[in-house]
Write an enzyme that holds these catalytic residues in place. Structure first.
Site, short mmCIF file in Angstrom:
data_model
loop_
_atom_site.label_atom_id
_atom_site.label_comp_id
_atom_site.label_asym_id
_atom_site.label_seq_id
_atom_site.Cartn_x
_atom_site.Cartn_y
_atom_site.Cartn_z
CG ASP A 67 -9.78 -2.89 -12.77
OD1 ASP A 67 -10.44 -2.09 -13.28
OD2 ASP A 67 -9.40 -2.89 -11.64
N GLY B 236 -7.25 4.22 -3.82
CA GLY B 236 -6.91 5.44 -4.61
C GLY B 236 -5.43 5.04 -5.24
CG ASN B 237 -1.84 2.56 -3.61
OD1 ASN B 237 -1.96 2.59 -2.53
ND2 ASN B 237 -0.87 3.19 -4.26
CB SER B 238 -7.47 1.57 -7.94
OG SER B 238 -7.86 0.83 -7.13
CG HIS C 109 -11.65 -0.02 -10.04
ND1 HIS C 109 -10.67 -0.86 -10.21
CD2 HIS C 109 -11.34 0.56 -9.09
CE1 HIS C 109 -9.67 -0.55 -9.04
NE2 HIS C 109 -10.37 0.30 -8.39
#
Lengths: 374, 581, 341
Positions: B137, B218-220, B107
């Site tokens: 993901d 944003g940590n994703s 994502h």
């Protein structure tokens, strides 16, 4: 979540009046030479085994005592699910008080996934706690592993603590609830304020505030020290009007001991104590002799003194017109309404401290309240 | 500025002296001694006198370990921006291989073929999208612009315990203007979590690690490290509450690294990974004691599980030996596996007379659960795929590994024992011995000619057998780098073989024959083969040191015939051929 | 007070591993630091001024009343926090205390004494405010040397926003340094109105920074971030360096040059655009120019440019060295205030 607008104030209402030097940091110490041997010893691994991070073991020991609680709800933002702790092997589960527990369909799921019916055995909204009793299924209660309430009186801000709970109801059955850790932020009391107090007690006298975010479903779970002692029960979500943040808090074990003991000893469910209506104590009118300017330019004007009644406690204390009342007792007075509320909490004969702003200086006076007229 | 705090606490403001390193806040009298001790020996020891000093020393020593860990990990954390330049949206990633392989969230990457990655050296690097795993993901990028990137080793997320300390790193809210990552610490809240799509997110996380370390938008894609700095997950899903905005509330989820490992080779092969389904649904139930159990409440006739014997009403006890008590647990176990993975369900079926259960095992390959772009929409980047294939083949051809397998009597079943010798010196020559000892068949194929010797005499290969041998010989010849080989090899991902992940190469020769070659991901030695028998059913060969097992490709059942293969060096092979000719 | 040279500690062999964290020692130090620093942490009450609501006004009447509103922007009603900077009563706090334009600022020390505070100056870019009270012999903080403030250090956040006698404590780590244009360090400790204006301290009792309600983009934070695990603090050394200007009554604002660097350029800071009417345009800078130095200090990445500008304020004059083609030139520009300020 409850948006009742709580404010937070101190457990200890006596501010320290020590000189600043007494409370400043200690003076520097001289250094002594260090032997080479000491230094070599220090080169050994820094942490001893018992100092190593203890949470996994502590959590492992606590898991069998933590249960999932399912009540009625999901309405008005009250989650139907929560967490509880087995505190007695005869089937008693301690949890946080919630309106969702008032149901015939109360269910508790133990760590091995067994689903058991439960009864609301004892509850006290003012304390914030509830005690459930598991109903033995056919064949009797399974063997339960209780966690005993520990001494919480030594807790201090900065102590490492952790919680176990079911935030957002993510898990069910025999899945293990979630561990979260943080530190004790403060020990204090929560006071109701704002408009929506219907679902809240007026005051939670003593709570352990932590920096562990609370979420729906966390409530009722154990608060444990890093070595796994049960020092509290996570309270339900309340929001502070002072900071506009959720006050993540737990009810201290010390205040729950009697509640549990009494509940376990009871023959039958104990009826909930009647609610103390907010401001019930305001019945006895008090007189300070201080009249505030009640202008209505702003919605809640500051507490400027308009007049001082001749011969009144205020006059005796040296209060003057145009003084701005900044504090009454420990309470900060931001508005005339704050002043009225703070005063109403007192009785005739009480001695209260007033901090006043007069010109560019602050001054402190004490006055003894008189009995007020009808 | 050191004057700010004199011992008396008197007014010393504003600061007069410019700050210098050594003068900071060390009382002048003792400064020299501290420095001397600090420089000569262990500085942490300098204050170990009374309890308070000892506690301070210990606290700072333990903190220093944490600081060193963070400093070591920070260079491996990536700020990921889809597109040709930083800015706009983005997320995080982590370098897992010195040649610049970066794991991130699907994502975050989306289907952008070109991305920009910032590292904490303050530089940005061009990245290309290698493979995608929309169901998990996860996306795999490859960086360019540097030969040797700082990388982290993969940990073992199944060894993680609740309460363990973890560090999450990444670029929340794209705060890192200089691409230096944000680090937060917390503990593992739970393991093997199944998190269904909720709250406007369509992300399903199976076998996730739940953490209380704060992760934010944003940590994703960023790494979750254990306290020893091993990569145990990829942070990807935050628990958010509508009343608190899209910020952390202490409930975050990371895809476990062990799940990612199951797809990593497929990602390297540029594939769109397929997660798995049993094509059956289950429901939670309670047994007579109030204990949870899981019951099959629907199954399609097309399901491989159905073909293998799973039926409505079966109680699922275990999957591959792991206990199943709730639907969540079963979903967690299945969701971490790729489509096509063979699993064994241990089920209990109530007896018809109502007394007890039949316990049985059902083994089948999981059906695909398609997610992400529609089938065919995603194609591997041919250039990147060719490069990956080339890397693997080069490693294989340079590899040193045993080329001899000896017969293992333990698997030679009485009556069914068969010896099978495969010789592929430079790949081309194939010699196969089949059948029981008293009815041995020896088949030989050199790429052009072949014959079979049976107890009854010698003769040409049947056209069917010839095809079987020729296809395999061509594939092996291509693998060995024979310039005359007609098969082309393509790296197509990972396969689970003999209890471990192996590289899978697909060979297609000029005649259109297809073979699968499996290589050890570490040594790149041949680990097995798969090929169709005459009747079309596929056989899977597992090459263990000294032993070759022949399995049914579908069920993994050990075939009655347990064969042996010996790969012999070239000269010997030619002699052999000459002799038989 | 003792300060251990942390950088030297780092030179130790990796004896201390993060996985056998000495939890007992860390806990004991957090308690100690909270106690030791409490006298530095003051309560700042802002009385009077605008009433406010959290959301848009509910009625037209409310809107006419001039109630401060900003949809989705949550504020708080309680006290805020400050840190004593000098023994004669300079106090650092944040603009969070001022957002309602209060009529009275009252500072209460840890010993319970209250003082009327005067507002001296503020730095809008840092949300920093300097107050003065008429007090003597106050304790002052020990600033952590900037080089020792590194990611991974524990960070103890203290504040008085919850009320009570002792400051509230939350624990996190230093998450990053050099954030918000290099103005702030970032911590995972719970930072909210409960401790805005309070100190962020190290385990050694030194003060790493002053907790500020900076938002992610450098503006003022809303309460919504409060337990996000993302919070900012101004390095105390920076606060001390800037405090004299603020104490003289200055109001500092972010300075704008008016250039956008090309983020993909590999050869340095190449200007992708120069805003019309900006100080950069007035100084003759053009798109495509390569910016080499600011006040003699080399800038090689867009980040270094941003950091160099973030250290300066509107009204400051800067000397820029640029290259256009083969030609090098030196120009001067006076930084402008951000539009709308």
């Amino acid at each position: 979540m409850r948006r009742a607008g709580l404010s937070f104030d101190a457990e200890d209402t006596q501010r320290s009046h020590r000189a600043p030097s007494a409370s400043s940091a200690p003076p520097p110490r001289a250094l002594r030479p260090i032997s080479l041997l000491t230094l070599l010893l220090l080169l050994l691994p820094a942490a001893r085994a018992d100092d190593a991070w203890p949470l996994p073991q502590a959590a492992e020991r606590a898991f069998p005592s933590v249960v999932k609680v399912y009540g009625a709800g999901g309405f008005q933002g009250v989650p139907a699910y929560g967490t509880g702790v087995i505190v007695d092997e005869r089937g008693f589960v301690l949890t946080a008080w919630s309106i969702a527990l008032r149901t015939e369909a109360l269910k508790v799921v133990t760590h091995d996934g067994r689903r058991l019916r439960a009864t609301l055995w004892r509850s006290d909204p003012g304390l914030g706690a509830a005690l459930l009793r598991l109903e033995p299924p056919q064949g009797g209660l399974p063997s339960l592993q209780p966690l005993r309430l520990a001494d919480s009186t030594g807790l201090a801000p900065g102590d490492a603590v952790f919680t176990i709970g079911n935030p957002f109801g993510i898990i069910y059955g025999d899945e293990r609830p979630a561990v979260a850790w943080g530190v004790v932020t403060a020990i204090g009391s929560l006071r109701a304020g704002g408009v929506d107090v219907a679902r809240l007690p007026e005051r939670l006298e003593r709570v352990i505030v932590t920096d562990i975010p609370g979420n729906p479903g966390s409530q009722g779970g154990p608060l444990l020290t890093r070595d796994g002692r049960l020092v509290g029960i996570v309270g339900r979500l309340v929001e502070s009007r002072a900071t506009n943040t959720i006050v993540n808090h737990a009810l201290p074990a010390a205040d729950l001991v009697e509640f549990v003991r009494g509940g376990v000893a009871a023959e039958r469910p104990i009826p909930e104590p009647p609610r103390v209506a907010p401001r019930a104590r305001a019945g006895a009118a008090v007189e300070s002799g201080l009249r505030l300017q009640r202008v209505h330019l702003a919605r809640s004007p500051m507490a400027y003194v308009e007049a001082v009644v001749r011969g009144s406690p205020a006059e005796a204390a040296g209060v003057r017109p145009d003084d701005l009342v900044f504090r009454l007792g420990e309470r900060t007075i931001r508005s005339c309404r704050d002043f009225d509320e703070a005063l109403a909490a007192h009785r005739p004969g009480d001695t209260v401290r007033l901090v006043l702003k007069r010109g560019d200086a602050m001054r402190e006076v004490t006055l003894t309240l008189a009995a007020g007229g009808p | 500025m050191s004057a700010l705090r004199s011992s008396s606490g008197a007014a010393c403001w504003p600061p007069t002296a410019p700050p210098t390193r050594t003068r900071w806040h060390t009382p002048p009298v003792t400064r020299r001694r501290v420095l001397a001790l600090a420089l000569l020996l262990a500085p942490a020891a300098a204050f170990a006198q009374d309890d308070g000093d000892e506690v301070l020393r210990r606290a700072l020593a333990t903190e220093a370990g944490q600081v060193a860990l963070v400093a070591r990990l920070a260079p491996t954390v990536a700020a990921v921006f889809p597109g040709e330049q930083p800015g706009g949206g983005g997320g995080s990633g982590v370098v897992i291989d010195p040649r610049g392989l970066v794991l991130t969230n699907f994502h975050v990457s989306g289907l952008n073929r070109v991305l920009t990655v910032g590292l904490n050296d303050g530089r940005t690097y061009r990245a290309r999208l290698l493979g995608i795993d929309p169901g998990g993901d996860i996306a795999l990028l490859v960086l360019t612009g540097r030969a040797d990137f700082p990388a982290v080793p993969l940990g073992d997320s199944d060894a993680v315990r609740p309460g363990e300390r973890v560090f999450a790193m990444g670029n929340p809210f794209l705060l890192a203007e200089d691409y230096s990552p944000t680090v937060t610490q917390g503990v593992v809240s739970g393991i093997h979590r199944y998190r269904d799509a909720t709250g406007g997110s369509d992300l399903v996380y199976g076998d996730a690690i739940q953490i209380d370390a704060s992760i934010n938008p944003g940590n994703s894609g960023g790494p979750l490290f254990d306290a020893r700095g091993r990569l145990i997950g990829i942070n990807g899903l935050g628990g958010f509450r509508p009343d608190r905005g899209r910020v952390n509330v202490g409930v975050g989820f990371a895809a476990s690294i062990n799940q990612i490992k199951n797809f990593l080779l497929d990602l390297r092969a540029g594939r769109q990974c397929q997660h798995a389904t049993m094509n059956a649904t289950v429901r939670d139930q309670e047994d007579e004691q109030g204990r949870p159990r899981v019951v099959v409440d629907a199954i399609t006739r097309e399901a491989k599980a159905f073909a293998a014997g799973l039926r409505l009403g079966d109680i699922v006890r275990r999957l591959d030996g792991r206990p199943v008590g709730t639907q969540n647990q079963l979903l967690t176990l299945v969701s971490r596996l790729p489509a096509g993975r063979r699993v064994t369900l241990s089920v209990a079926r109530p007896r018809e007379d109502g007394q007890g259960f039949h316990e049985r095992d059902v083994t089948f390959r999981l059906d695909p659960l398609w997610s992400g772009p529609a089938q065919g929409e995603w194609q591997p980047d041919p250039e990147l795929l060719a490069a990956e294939t080339r890397l693997i083949l080069e490693a294989h051809r340079q590899g040193e590994w045993p080329r001899e397998w000896r017969r293992d009597e333990s698997i030679a079943r009485p009556g069914g024992a068969v010896e099978r010798r495969v010789t592929h010196a430079r790949g081309r020559l194939l010699r196969v011995e089949r059948g029981p000892a008293d009815a041995r068949v020896v088949e030989v194929w050199d790429g052009k000619r072949g014959f079979a010797r049976t107890p009854d005499g010698e003769g040409p290969l049947t056209p069917g057998r010839r095809d079987v041998l020729a296809g395999t010989a061509e594939a092996l010849a291509a693998l060995a780098g024979d310039p005359e080989a007609t098969a082309t090899l393509t790296f197509t991902g990972g396969e689970w073989l003999d209890g471990r992940a192996v590289l899978r190469l697909e060979a297609r020769d000029r005649a259109g024959r297809r073979r699968l070659l499996y290589l050890d991901p570490e040594t790149h030695a041949l680990a097995g083969l798969a090929y169709p028998e005459e009747k079309g059913a596929w056989v899977e060969e597992v090459h263990r040191p000294g032993v070759i097992l022949r399995l049914d490709h579908e069920t993994g059942a050990l075939l009655e015939k347990a064969d042996e293969v010996r790969v012999e060096p070239g000269p010997q092979a030619s002699e052999l051929f000459e002799r038989v000719e | 007070m003792r300060a251990l040279p942390l950088l030297l500690l780092l030179a130790l062999p990796t004896l201390a591993r993060a996985d056998d964290l000495d939890a007992a020692a860390v806990e004991a130090r957090v308690r100690q630091v909270a106690r030791d620093l409490a006298p530095l942490v003051v309560e700042v009450e802002a009385l009077g001024g605008l009433d406010e609501r959290f959301d848009a006004p509910e009625t037209e009447e409310e809107a006419r009343e001039g109630i401060l509103t900003k949809a989705g922007f949550k504020q708080a009603h309680g006290p805020t926090t400050g840190v004593i900077l000098s023994s004669d009563g300079l106090i650092a706090t944040t603009t969070f205390a001022l957002h309602r334009e209060p009529r009275h600022l009252i500072v209460t020390l840890h010993d319970g004494r209250s003082f009327v505070a005067r507002l001296l100056g503020r730095d809008e870019a840092r949300a920093l405010v300097i107050l003065k009270i008429d007090a003597k012999d106050l304790p002052v903080p020990r600033a952590a040397p900037p080089a020792e403030v590194v990611p991974g250090r524990f960070a103890v956040a203290l504040g008085r926003g919850l009320g009570g006698r002792s400051p509230g404590v939350s624990l996190g780590i230093v998450s990053a340094v050099g954030r918000v244009g290099g103005r702030a360090l970032q911590s995972s400790a719970a930072i909210s109105p409960a401790n805005y204006g309070g100190p962020l301290a190290g385990l050694d009792g030194s003060v790493l920074g002053l907790l500020v309600p900076l938002a992610l983009d450098g503006g003022m934070a809303s309460v919504d971030l409060y337990d996000s695990g993302i919070g900012f603090a101004l390095p105390l050394a920076d606060v001390l360096a800037i405090a004299p200007r603020l104490a003289r009554g200055e109001v500092l604002r972010p300075g704008v040059l008016g250039v956008s660097p090309d983020l993909t350029a590999k050869d340095g800071v190449r200007l992708a655009s120069v805003a019309a009417g900006s100080p950069a345009a007035a100084a003759g800078l053009r798109e495509g120019d390569l910016l080499l130095t600011i006040d003699g200090e080399p800038v090689t990445t867009p980040w270094e440019l941003r950091r160099a500008l973030a250290r300066r304020h509107a009204g400051d004059e800067v000397t820029l060295e640029v290259r256009r083609g083969a030609e090098a030139r030196t120009v001067k520009a006076r930084l402008a205030a951000k539009e709308g300020e």
